[in-house]
Scaffold this motif. Structure first.
Motif, short mmCIF file in Angstrom:
data_model
loop_
_atom_site.label_atom_id
_atom_site.label_comp_id
_atom_site.label_asym_id
_atom_site.label_seq_id
_atom_site.Cartn_x
_atom_site.Cartn_y
_atom_site.Cartn_z
N THR A 158 0.85 -1.19 0.00
CA THR A 158 0.00 0.00 0.00
C THR A 158 0.88 1.24 0.00
O THR A 158 1.85 1.32 0.76
CB THR A 158 -0.91 0.03 1.23
N ARG A 177 1.11 5.18 0.83
CA ARG A 177 0.48 6.20 1.67
C ARG A 177 1.08 7.55 1.34
O ARG A 177 2.31 7.70 1.35
CB ARG A 177 0.69 5.89 3.16
N ALA A 206 -3.79 9.79 1.95
CA ALA A 206 -4.43 8.90 0.97
C ALA A 206 -3.75 7.54 0.98
O ALA A 206 -2.55 7.42 1.24
CB ALA A 206 -4.37 9.52 -0.41
N ALA A 252 -3.39 3.82 -1.34
CA ALA A 252 -3.60 3.21 -2.65
C ALA A 252 -2.92 1.85 -2.69
O ALA A 252 -1.69 1.78 -2.58
CB ALA A 252 -3.07 4.10 -3.76
N VAL A 274 -1.33 -1.50 -4.34
CA VAL A 274 -0.63 -1.78 -5.59
C VAL A 274 -0.21 -3.25 -5.59
O VAL A 274 0.29 -3.76 -4.58
CB VAL A 274 0.64 -0.92 -5.75
N LEU A 298 -2.63 9.88 -6.60
CA LEU A 298 -2.05 8.64 -6.12
C LEU A 298 -2.81 7.42 -6.61
O LEU A 298 -2.20 6.42 -7.01
CB LEU A 298 -2.00 8.65 -4.58
N ASP A 299 -4.14 7.46 -6.61
CA ASP A 299 -4.91 6.29 -7.03
C ASP A 299 -4.73 6.01 -8.53
O ASP A 299 -4.68 4.84 -8.96
CB ASP A 299 -6.39 6.43 -6.69
N ALA A 325 -1.31 4.39 -8.85
CA ALA A 325 -1.33 3.00 -8.39
C ALA A 325 -1.95 2.08 -9.43
O ALA A 325 -1.45 0.96 -9.67
CB ALA A 325 -2.12 2.91 -7.08
N ALA A 326 -3.01 2.52 -10.07
CA ALA A 326 -3.63 1.71 -11.11
C ALA A 326 -2.68 1.51 -12.29
O ALA A 326 -2.62 0.42 -12.88
CB ALA A 326 -4.93 2.36 -11.58
#
Length: 447
Positions: free
Chosen positions: A264, A266, A270, A272, A274, A301-302, A305-306
């Motif tokens: 994860t 941070r 937030a 996200a 991974v 960030l999200d 991560a995607a």
């Protein structure tokens, strides 16, 4: 590349045009005539063993419309006194013309540059057109060639930057004035050239010093030498790593049965998750660096991560593939230093399976510490692998360090012969060495 006439190229490069000066270059610049593309520019150098100008015809047949070189060729040619300086001047000009809509990111470090560059390219390209260094073309030729691939629609330009001496990165950063500078670590790669880690840190810090005004430094919170580079800039700094104080922090790191990391990220409250598709716990740190650079470029960030979850790496970086008969190959043969060798050995042991075999070759450019570092890697390998097969006389200290687990093999051919018929279902074999050892030949010979 933005369209430029030969007259315009000559004006930028300080040269003269031989042939039709109205010809316009619209395609990429290349050094290999076989790689030329329609509308492209062939850059010719006179080397010790070959003269690139002799291959202008080859480049023309592949689509090049012009040459940048030091003498006339059958194609329209911009003739200059110093082709390398001309190439760099042209690259700086092109990026300067695009600067209002372009964000430039530079990536350096003793290890992990190419993987992080690949990850950052995936993050940025998920939001806008991105050009990034191909493979590891990170020197005084590769960086300007990458810069020249940028065009009017390019929004992000990711440049991997390497160095063999103090001043190399300063020169490269001077061509592009990056808006984002990512420094991964200060290790032992090219220690023989630099002489000390202090000198390596100075060289890597040149990227931070070369930031454009207001540019952001992305620094490894886990590496004290990198973290100290905060003092080299008055601009914003984002840190990454596993340290509690890192701005982009890796937490909850775990590996699956194939050694692929999930974790994860941070950042600023937030979170996200991974899950990477490739092998190696150390890649989580590279991913956090890419995510931090993404934040500096405006990528949430999200979203980063995607993108990381779908990213792929350049060839021969811990490539895992199945072999006939049920064994697995972990091919990390592109390059090696002591730190990356240990990381590869950790990746080997993280993969679920039977017997683990490490095929290890020489690690180049370690200077006076070479024998001791090779021996230490051998000792570490003996703690991670069931068999340590050492290839080549120069790598012999690895075998000395590995003791009873070592098998000494004379060369790549001997290694291939030794491996034939030896691998059983469930076993995992790692291939790792510096590029000069060419252990990719061993990996390629496995069925």
């Amino acid at each position: 590349m933005i369209p430029l006439s030969l007259g315009e190229i000559a004006a930028v490069a300080g040269g003269t045009v031989e042939g039709d000066g109205a010809v316009t270059v619209t395609g990429p610049a290349v050094l290999d005539g076989r790689q030329a593309e329609p509308g492209g520019l062939f850059v010719a150098f006179s080397g010790e063993h070959a003269d690139g100008h002799d291959y202008a015809g080859q480049a023309g047949r592949a689509g090049a419309v012009a040459v940048l070189g030091s003498r006339p060729t059958p194609l329209p040619t911009v003739v200059v006194g110093d082709a390398r300086a001309a190439l760099q001047a042209l690259a700086a000009h092109v990026v300067a013309q695009l600067r209002n809509g372009l964000t430039v990111a530079g990536v350096t470090g003793s290890r992990g540059k190419t993987s992080t560059k690949d990850l950052l390219a995936a993050v940025l390209s998920s939001t806008a057109p991105t050009i990034a260094t191909a493979g590891s073309l990170n020197n005084e030729f590769g960086v300007p060639l990458t810069m020249l691939r940028a065009g009017a629609t390019t929004r992000f330009l990711v440049l991997e930057m390497g160095a063999r001496r103090i001043g190399d990165i300063a020169a490269l950063a001077g061509l592009a004035a990056p808006d984002i500078a990512v420094v991964l670590n200060v290790g032992q790669a090219h220690l023989g050239h630099f002489g000390s880690r202090t000198a390596i840190a100075k060289a890597k810090g040149e990227l931070v010093q070369g930031l454009a005004p207001g540019g952001t430094a992305i620094l490894n919170a886990d590496d004290p030498r990198v973290a100290a580079m905060r003092s080299l800039t008055d601009g914003p700094v984002l840190t990454f790593g596993r340290a509690e104080h890192a701005d982009v922090r890796v937490t909850g790191l775990a590996l699956d049965r194939l050694g692929r990391p999930s974790f994860t990220l941070r950042a600023a409250g937030a979170l996200a998750p991974v899950a990477l598709t490739f092998v190696g716990a150390h890649q989580a740190l590279n991913a956090s660096a890419a995510a931090a650079a993404g934040l500096a470029a405006g990528v949430p960030l999200d979203v980063a991560a995607a993108a990381l979850a779908t990213a792929s790496l350049s060839k021969w970086r811990l490539e895992l593939r199945d072999l006939p008969g049920g064994a697995m190959l972990l091919n990390d043969s592109f390059n090696a230093d002591p730190d990356s060798a240990r990381a590869a050995l950790d990746a080997l042991v993280a993969i679920e399976g039977g017997r683990r075999i490490a095929i290890l070759g020489e690690m180049l450019e370690l200077g006076d510490d070479s024998e001791a570092e090779h021996r230490a890697v051998g000792e570490y390998a003996a703690s991670r692998a069931d068999v340590v097969a050492v290839v080549g006389e120069a790598a012999r200290p690895i075998a000395d360090g590995a003791g009873d687990r070592a098998v000494a093999l004379a060369d790549n051919e001997a290694a291939i012969d030794w491996l034939r018929g030896r691998l059983a279902a469930g076993e995992v074999v790692l291939v790792k060495a510096s590029r000069g050892a060419r252990l990719d030949e061993v990996a390629a010979a496995l069925p």
